[in-house]
Write a protein that holds these residues in place. Structure first.
Motif, PDB file in Angstrom:
ATOM      1  N   ALA A  83       0.809  -1.219   0.000  1.00 24.48           N
ATOM      2  CA  ALA A  83       0.000   0.000   0.000  1.00 24.48           C
ATOM      3  C   ALA A  83       0.842   1.268   0.000  1.00 24.48           C
ATOM      4  O   ALA A  83       0.343   2.342  -0.319  1.00 24.48           O
ATOM      5  CB  ALA A  83      -0.929  -0.004   1.212  1.00 24.48           C
ATOM      6  N   ASN A  84       2.108   1.191   0.358  1.00 29.63           N
ATOM      7  CA  ASN A  84       2.950   2.378   0.479  1.00 29.63           C
ATOM      8  C   ASN A  84       4.012   2.483  -0.604  1.00 29.63           C
ATOM      9  O   ASN A  84       4.936   3.263  -0.484  1.00 29.63           O
ATOM     10  CB  ASN A  84       3.611   2.405   1.860  1.00 29.63           C
ATOM     11  N   LEU A  85       3.894   1.702  -1.665  1.00 22.05           N
ATOM     12  CA  LEU A  85       4.866   1.774  -2.750  1.00 22.05           C
ATOM     13  C   LEU A  85       4.277   2.666  -3.849  1.00 22.05           C
ATOM     14  O   LEU A  85       3.462   2.237  -4.645  1.00 22.05           O
ATOM     15  CB  LEU A  85       5.184   0.384  -3.296  1.00 22.05           C
ATOM     16  N   HIS A  86       4.694   3.945  -3.855  1.00 22.19           N
ATOM     17  CA  HIS A  86       4.193   4.922  -4.823  1.00 22.19           C
ATOM     18  C   HIS A  86       5.306   5.441  -5.719  1.00 22.19           C
ATOM     19  O   HIS A  86       5.034   6.083  -6.723  1.00 22.19           O
ATOM     20  CB  HIS A  86       3.535   6.096  -4.099  1.00 22.19           C
ATOM     21  N   GLY A  87       6.553   5.202  -5.359  1.00 23.09           N
ATOM     22  CA  GLY A  87       7.698   5.652  -6.145  1.00 23.09           C
ATOM     23  C   GLY A  87       8.161   4.558  -7.084  1.00 23.09           C
ATOM     24  O   GLY A  87       7.362   3.793  -7.616  1.00 23.09           O
ATOM     25  N   THR A  88       9.472   4.464  -7.273  1.00 21.74           N
ATOM     26  CA  THR A  88      10.053   3.518  -8.220  1.00 21.74           C
ATOM     27  C   THR A  88      10.892   2.479  -7.491  1.00 21.74           C
ATOM     28  O   THR A  88      11.735   2.819  -6.668  1.00 21.74           O
ATOM     29  CB  THR A  88      10.938   4.251  -9.249  1.00 21.74           C
ATOM     30  N   LEU A  89      10.653   1.227  -7.797  1.00 18.85           N
ATOM     31  CA  LEU A  89      11.483   0.113  -7.327  1.00 18.85           C
ATOM     32  C   LEU A  89      12.191  -0.451  -8.543  1.00 18.85           C
ATOM     33  O   LEU A  89      11.549  -0.934  -9.480  1.00 18.85           O
ATOM     34  CB  LEU A  89      10.621  -0.960  -6.664  1.00 18.85           C
ATOM     35  N   GLU A  90      13.529  -0.331  -8.566  1.00 15.11           N
ATOM     36  CA  GLU A  90      14.333  -0.864  -9.653  1.00 15.11           C
ATOM     37  C   GLU A  90      15.037  -2.113  -9.155  1.00 15.11           C
ATOM     38  O   GLU A  90      15.796  -2.050  -8.199  1.00 15.11           O
ATOM     39  CB  GLU A  90      15.371   0.152 -10.122  1.00 15.11           C
ATOM     40  N   LEU A  91      14.770  -3.234  -9.793  1.00  3.94           N
ATOM     41  CA  LEU A  91      15.377  -4.507  -9.387  1.00  3.94           C
ATOM     42  C   LEU A  91      16.386  -4.933 -10.443  1.00  3.94           C
ATOM     43  O   LEU A  91      16.053  -5.032 -11.622  1.00  3.94           O
ATOM     44  CB  LEU A  91      14.299  -5.568  -9.227  1.00  3.94           C
ATOM     45  N   THR A  92      17.609  -5.199  -9.994  1.00  5.13           N
ATOM     46  CA  THR A  92      18.694  -5.490 -10.932  1.00  5.13           C
ATOM     47  C   THR A  92      19.299  -6.874 -10.726  1.00  5.13           C
ATOM     48  O   THR A  92      20.430  -7.104 -11.113  1.00  5.13           O
ATOM     49  CB  THR A  92      19.808  -4.436 -10.783  1.00  5.13           C
ATOM     50  N   PHE A  93      18.585  -7.776 -10.105  1.00  4.23           N
ATOM     51  CA  PHE A  93      19.202  -9.046  -9.732  1.00  4.23           C
ATOM     52  C   PHE A  93      18.208 -10.177  -9.731  1.00  4.23           C
ATOM     53  O   PHE A  93      16.997  -9.971  -9.714  1.00  4.23           O
ATOM     54  CB  PHE A  93      19.799  -8.955  -8.319  1.00  4.23           C
ATOM     55  N   GLY A  94      18.712 -11.363  -9.686  1.00  8.95           N
ATOM     56  CA  GLY A  94      18.034 -12.591  -9.323  1.00  8.95           C
ATOM     57  C   GLY A  94      16.582 -12.733  -9.678  1.00  8.95           C
ATOM     58  O   GLY A  94      16.167 -12.505 -10.798  1.00  8.95           O
ATOM     59  N   ARG A  95      15.811 -13.125  -8.698  1.00 11.10           N
ATOM     60  CA  ARG A  95      14.401 -13.426  -8.889  1.00 11.10           C
ATOM     61  C   ARG A  95      13.528 -12.446  -8.124  1.00 11.10           C
ATOM     62  O   ARG A  95      13.872 -12.013  -7.038  1.00 11.10           O
ATOM     63  CB  ARG A  95      14.100 -14.826  -8.372  1.00 11.10           C
ATOM     64  N   LEU A  96      12.370 -12.152  -8.694  1.00 13.88           N
ATOM     65  CA  LEU A  96      11.363 -11.364  -8.010  1.00 13.88           C
ATOM     66  C   LEU A  96      10.120 -12.213  -7.919  1.00 13.88           C
ATOM     67  O   LEU A  96       9.682 -12.799  -8.912  1.00 13.88           O
ATOM     68  CB  LEU A  96      11.036 -10.080  -8.774  1.00 13.88           C
ATOM     69  N   SER A  97       9.538 -12.281  -6.731  1.00 11.84           N
ATOM     70  CA  SER A  97       8.324 -13.053  -6.522  1.00 11.84           C
ATOM     71  C   SER A  97       7.228 -12.128  -6.012  1.00 11.84           C
ATOM     72  O   SER A  97       7.376 -11.481  -4.979  1.00 11.84           O
ATOM     73  CB  SER A  97       8.577 -14.167  -5.507  1.00 11.84           C
ATOM     74  N   LEU A  98       6.133 -12.040  -6.784  1.00 11.56           N
ATOM     75  CA  LEU A  98       4.931 -11.324  -6.364  1.00 11.56           C
ATOM     76  C   LEU A  98       3.822 -12.360  -6.351  1.00 11.56           C
ATOM     77  O   LEU A  98       3.105 -12.526  -7.328  1.00 11.56           O
ATOM     78  CB  LEU A  98       4.610 -10.180  -7.329  1.00 11.56           C
ATOM     79  N   PRO A  99       3.685 -13.116  -5.242  1.00 11.77           N
ATOM     80  CA  PRO A  99       2.836 -14.296  -5.234  1.00 11.77           C
ATOM     81  C   PRO A  99       1.348 -14.047  -5.028  1.00 11.77           C
ATOM     82  O   PRO A  99       0.560 -14.982  -5.097  1.00 11.77           O
ATOM     83  CB  PRO A  99       3.402 -15.116  -4.082  1.00 11.77           C
ATOM     84  N   ASN A 100       0.941 -12.799  -4.770  1.00 17.46           N
ATOM     85  CA  ASN A 100      -0.464 -12.540  -4.470  1.00 17.46           C
ATOM     86  C   ASN A 100      -1.054 -11.506  -5.416  1.00 17.46           C
ATOM     87  O   ASN A 100      -0.376 -10.570  -5.834  1.00 17.46           O
ATOM     88  CB  ASN A 100      -0.622 -12.022  -3.032  1.00 17.46           C
ATOM     89  N   ALA A 101      -2.337 -11.661  -5.732  1.00 19.81           N
ATOM     90  CA  ALA A 101      -3.046 -10.660  -6.518  1.00 19.81           C
ATOM     91  C   ALA A 101      -3.054  -9.350  -5.748  1.00 19.81           C
ATOM     92  O   ALA A 101      -3.151  -9.330  -4.529  1.00 19.81           O
ATOM     93  CB  ALA A 101      -4.464 -11.124  -6.816  1.00 19.81           C
ATOM     94  N   GLY A 102      -2.921  -8.228  -6.467  1.00 18.58           N
ATOM     95  CA  GLY A 102      -2.962  -6.915  -5.833  1.00 18.58           C
ATOM     96  C   GLY A 102      -1.725  -6.551  -5.052  1.00 18.58           C
ATOM     97  O   GLY A 102      -1.765  -5.661  -4.208  1.00 18.58           O
ATOM     98  N   THR A 103      -0.574  -7.197  -5.324  1.00 17.14           N
ATOM     99  CA  THR A 103       0.641  -6.889  -4.579  1.00 17.14           C
ATOM    100  C   THR A 103       1.090  -5.457  -4.836  1.00 17.14           C
ATOM    101  O   THR A 103       1.443  -4.732  -3.921  1.00 17.14           O
ATOM    102  CB  THR A 103       1.771  -7.866  -4.928  1.00 17.14           C
TER     103      THR A 103
END
Length: 185
Positions: A83-103
């Protein structure tokens, strides 16, 4: 923990055997308004789960990680709605897991890492999703975000329009290739 502009925070685990795995959990990681901060994930074969990643609009967190000589990588899991991610998240590595709807329902996610594990509609709302990855990526899950998809490098393959966000989500090209998989596989 709150990070100020230019700060770097390193997340490391202790040394384990070659077949061990560890999950590291953080309840909250935040960055100051207008800040640009780096979070280093220095452990391999590990999963870091962040409950609340608070990035205000106008702020950026760059997450970097490592791959060891055996090719094992770090996984970042955002397991709850952010709910508090309004800016930019830049991921430069490995694996990203977003396992739930509405993450993710807002902000921008720029992906330049390896494997990407998205659940159906884990990207929703006004989220923007970007690729800046020299690799080939296949979109395989339905997403309904409306902020748009940004292509900077690499090849992104899809089979259905609804894998690129909602019907009104723009496609923004600043490099990269979008390829339709006509075989349906």
């Amino acid at each position: 923990m709150t990070l100020g502009d230019g700060s770097t925070f390193g997340l490391q685990s202790s040394v384990h055997g070659p077949n061990d795995s560890t999950t590291i959990n953080y309840d909250r990681v935040a960055v100051d308004a207008g800040a640009a901060a780096t979070v280093r994930f220095s452990h391999v074969r590990r999963t870091t789960t962040i409950g609340d990643l608070a990035i205000p609009a106008g702020s950026t967190v760059t997450a970097t990680g490592t791959v060891n000589s055996g090719g094992e990588v770090t996984t970042l899991a955002l397991a709850t709605p952010q709910a508090n991610l309004h800016g930019t998240l830049e991921l430069t590595f490995g694996r990203l897991s977003l396992p739930n709807a509405g993450t993710l329902t807002d902000g921008t996610l720029m992906w330049s890492g390896g494997a990407l594990a998205l659940t159906t509609n884990s990207l929703t709302g006004t989220t923007k999703f970007g690729y800046n990855n020299g690799n080939q990526n296949a979109l395989t899950t339905l997403q309904d975000y409306t902020g748009g998809t940004i292509f900077k490098s690499g090849v992104v393959t899809f089979t259905n329009d609804n894998q690129l966000g909602g019907a009104t989500a723009p496609l923004i090209f600043d490099g990269g290739t979008l390829r339709v998989n006509t075989s349906g596989a």
